[in-house]
Design an enzyme around this catalytic site. Structure first.
Site, PDB file in Angstrom:
ATOM      1  CE  LYS A  62       3.038  -2.610  -4.458  1.00  0.00           C
ATOM      2  NZ  LYS A  62       3.024  -2.375  -3.015  1.00  0.00           N
TER       3      LYS A  62
ATOM      4  CG  ASP B  40      -1.904  -1.043   1.252  1.00  0.00           C
ATOM      5  OD1 ASP B  40      -2.633  -1.300   0.124  1.00  0.00           O
ATOM      6  OD2 ASP B  40      -2.360  -1.800   2.498  1.00  0.00           O
TER       7      ASP B  40
ATOM      8  N   GLY C 111      -4.593  -4.441  -4.128  1.00  0.00           N
ATOM      9  CA  GLY C 111      -5.191  -3.224  -5.204  1.00  0.00           C
ATOM     10  C   GLY C 111      -4.477  -1.603  -5.499  1.00  0.00           C
ATOM     11  CG  HIS C 112      -1.598  -2.081  -7.308  1.00  0.00           C
ATOM     12  ND1 HIS C 112      -0.445  -2.726  -8.444  1.00  0.00           N
ATOM     13  CD2 HIS C 112      -0.961  -2.491  -6.149  1.00  0.00           C
ATOM     14  CE1 HIS C 112       0.366  -2.994  -7.100  1.00  0.00           C
ATOM     15  NE2 HIS C 112      -0.096  -2.785  -6.102  1.00  0.00           N
TER      16      HIS C 112
ATOM     17  CD  GLN D 132       0.621  -9.208  -2.132  1.00  0.00           C
ATOM     18  OE1 GLN D 132       1.417  -9.279  -2.966  1.00  0.00           O
ATOM     19  NE2 GLN D 132      -0.580  -8.604  -2.508  1.00  0.00           N
TER      20      GLN D 132
HETATM   21  P1  IMP Z   1      -2.710 -13.042   2.199  1.00  0.00           P
HETATM   22  O1  IMP Z   1      -1.673 -11.893   1.156  1.00  0.00           O
HETATM   23  O2  IMP Z   1      -4.028 -12.238   1.685  1.00  0.00           O
HETATM   24  O3  IMP Z   1      -2.491 -14.009   2.532  1.00  0.00           O
HETATM   25  O4  IMP Z   1      -2.853 -12.183   3.562  1.00  0.00           O
HETATM   26  C1  IMP Z   1      -0.961 -12.043   4.549  1.00  0.00           C
HETATM   27  C2  IMP Z   1      -1.251 -10.891   4.889  1.00  0.00           C
HETATM   28  O5  IMP Z   1      -0.819  -9.804   3.890  1.00  0.00           O
HETATM   29  C3  IMP Z   1      -2.128  -9.886   5.699  1.00  0.00           C
HETATM   30  O6  IMP Z   1      -1.557  -9.286   6.761  1.00  0.00           O
HETATM   31  C4  IMP Z   1      -2.617  -9.278   4.540  1.00  0.00           C
HETATM   32  O7  IMP Z   1      -3.363  -8.000   5.179  1.00  0.00           O
HETATM   33  C5  IMP Z   1      -1.196  -8.403   3.710  1.00  0.00           C
HETATM   34  N1  IMP Z   1      -1.937  -8.240   2.430  1.00  0.00           N
HETATM   35  C6  IMP Z   1      -1.878  -8.913   1.331  1.00  0.00           C
HETATM   36  N2  IMP Z   1      -2.499  -8.526  -0.159  1.00  0.00           N
HETATM   37  C7  IMP Z   1      -2.164  -6.922   0.611  1.00  0.00           C
HETATM   38  C8  IMP Z   1      -1.667  -5.387  -0.235  1.00  0.00           C
HETATM   39  O8  IMP Z   1      -1.797  -5.704  -1.694  1.00  0.00           O
HETATM   40  N3  IMP Z   1      -1.619  -3.975   0.391  1.00  0.00           N
HETATM   41  C9  IMP Z   1      -0.996  -4.576   1.257  1.00  0.00           C
HETATM   42  N4  IMP Z   1      -1.115  -5.852   2.481  1.00  0.00           N
HETATM   43  C10 IMP Z   1      -1.475  -7.279   2.020  1.00  0.00           C
END
Ligand code: IMP
Length: 426
Positions: free
Chosen positions: A16, A13, A40-41, A223
């Site tokens: 990017k 977040d 989510g971009h 991420q």
């Molecule tokens: P997962 O990727 O859904 O397995 O989540 C694992 C961890 O990564 C959790 O803490 C989510 O909140 C975090 N996370 C996954 N995708 C994003 C993103 O695009 N932005 C911020 N945090 C993310």
């Protein structure tokens, strides 16, 4: 030739989407190499907001091609929905979206497992609940289903049956849940395969030929470094390599084809989900910055945790990604602050800690060591050059550069496309 990788240098977040939008003007092919629709971009262009989850966000610019690389995990329903949404808004997704045949496919049982595992886990991770972790687990366990399998009716039927049988054993024995229907999944996913097939390519060959034709590639990390399964705050991470190395493994392009890596940081720090976060704000400041920065997830809508800029985190990210420069976003969110803190190191009890700890348990004990900087208390939203920023803002940014040991190449001071200026990125 200049192939660029853009990665998040915090916990995701970082903004990017906006940086990619600005830099992709000069690229020909945009590549997503890891993650899935947990990302989510957000891009705001011509007053319109676009949110990208699986499709490379650089596609907002006309004439670009976007590849969803082999390192990505794809939920076909989410992808088709996103393609439909972007198509309605004038983006030629039929021409522009390519999908690697080696990418893995997310099924509803992955999502179900994601939620079930979270519900019984002693230390919750706070996942996005999209089935990302279980899909990558199948990939690593060598029982996953790839896009190429999905598009081969006989192979798909066989692999799906094996997977459904296995997962149903788990659902029933471990969680006391009803079985999922093989026939229903076969029919539904066969329908998705027909719609996705025209987009499917051999991703390795596609990028090799693009490079041979002199096309410029831009790799869009999702991420962030601290969510990387190896280099992040394990186990409070996602299940892919969100660092620059993932651009190679997740696309089939060799390291020697990458010219430059840019890390993106916010002027402060945020994180969604559970896990240690040394510079997290106290509640009053949290509320203030969260509101000003609109810090709510683009994918799940969850409120983000907010904190001061953490130079230990960002230094770690600069090293593991090999960042040549950093892009700083959301500087304007700090516009009204009287004083601004930067975390320069930690303390674990009496022990000073300069190096980012490898263990989340150690990190959760660490206390930040701060230096205080005067705020600028002026609007930065209209600045078009570094010299147009208030002197205190310039000093703050210069301090970040000296703490991280790399120059700042782009500054963003608002959500609009125009509210960003480059200082030389390619
Ligand atoms: P997962 O990727 O859904 O397995 O989540 C694992 C961890 O990564 C959790 O803490 C989510 O909140 C975090 N996370 C996954 N995708 C994003 C993103 O695009 N932005 C911020 N945090 C993310």
């Amino acid at each position: 030739m200049s192939n660029l990788v853009i990665v998040g240098a915090q916990w995701g977040d970082e903004g990017k989407g906006k940086v990619i939008d600005v830099l992709s003007e000069e690229a020909d092919v945009l590549v997503r190499f890891q993650g899935g629709h947990n990302a989510g971009h957000t891009v705001i262009a011509d007053g319109q907001e676009f949110i990208f989850h699986l499709i490379p966000s650089g596609l907002l610019h006309e004439g670009k091609i976007g590849l969803i690389g082999n390192g990505v995990v794809i939920d076909p329903e989410a992808l088709l929905e996103e393609m439909g949404r972007l198509s309605e808004r004038g983006i030629d997704v039929q021409r522009a979206v390519k999908i690697s045949d080696q990418a893995h496919v997310i099924f509803p049982y992955h999502k179900q497992l994601d939620l079930l595992e979270e519900s019984v886990r002693a230390g919750r991770i706070g996942t996005s609940g999209r089935g990302i972790g279980p899909c990558y687990a199948d990939k690593t366990a060598r029982c996953g289903i790839r896009v190429a399998d999905l598009c081969d009716a006989a192979a798909f039927a066989k692999k799906l049956r094996q997977n459904v049988t296995e997962k149903n054993r788990l659902f029933q024995a471990l969680y006391g849940k009803p079985p999922v229907s093989y026939e229903e999944l076969l029919e539904r996913y066969t329908g998705y395969a027909k719609r996705l097939a025209p987009h499917v390519v051999n991703g390795v060959r596609f990028l090799r030929e693009a490079i041979a034709q002199g096309k410029r590639l831009l790799f869009e990390g999702a991420q962030g470094t601290l969510l990387d399964v190896d280099h992040g705050t394990y186990p409070y991470v996602t299940s892919s390599n969100a660092t620059a190395g993932g651009a190679c493994t997740g696309s089939g392009v060799p390291p020697t084809a990458i010219d430059r890596v840019i890390g993106v940081v916010k002027a402060y720090t945020t994180r969604v989900g559970e896990g240690p976060f040394p510079t997290e704000f106290p509640p009053d400041l949290m509320e203030r910055i969260r509101t000003k920065g609109k810090e709510f997830g683009a994918t799940t809508g969850r409120a983000r945790r907010c904190g001061w800029f953490d130079a230990v985190v960002a230094r770690h990210a600069v090293w593991v990604n090999g960042c040549a420069a950093i892009a700083v976003t959301k500087l304007d969110v700090l516009d009204e602050m009287e004083t601004i803190q930067i975390c320069t190191s930690y303390r674990d009890g009496a022990r000073p800690v300069e190096e980012f700890p490898s263990s989340a348990d150690v990190l959760s004990r660490c206390q930040p060591v701060y230096e205080s900087w005067p705020g600028w208390q002026a609007d930065t939203g209209d600045a078009g050059r570094f010299e147009e920023l208030p002197p205190e803002a310039q000093r703050y940014l210069k301090r970040l550069e000296s703490l991280l040991g790399v120059p700042i190449c782009l500054i963003s001071t608002g959500s609009k496309r125009e509210q960003a200026f480059k200082i030389g990125c390619w």
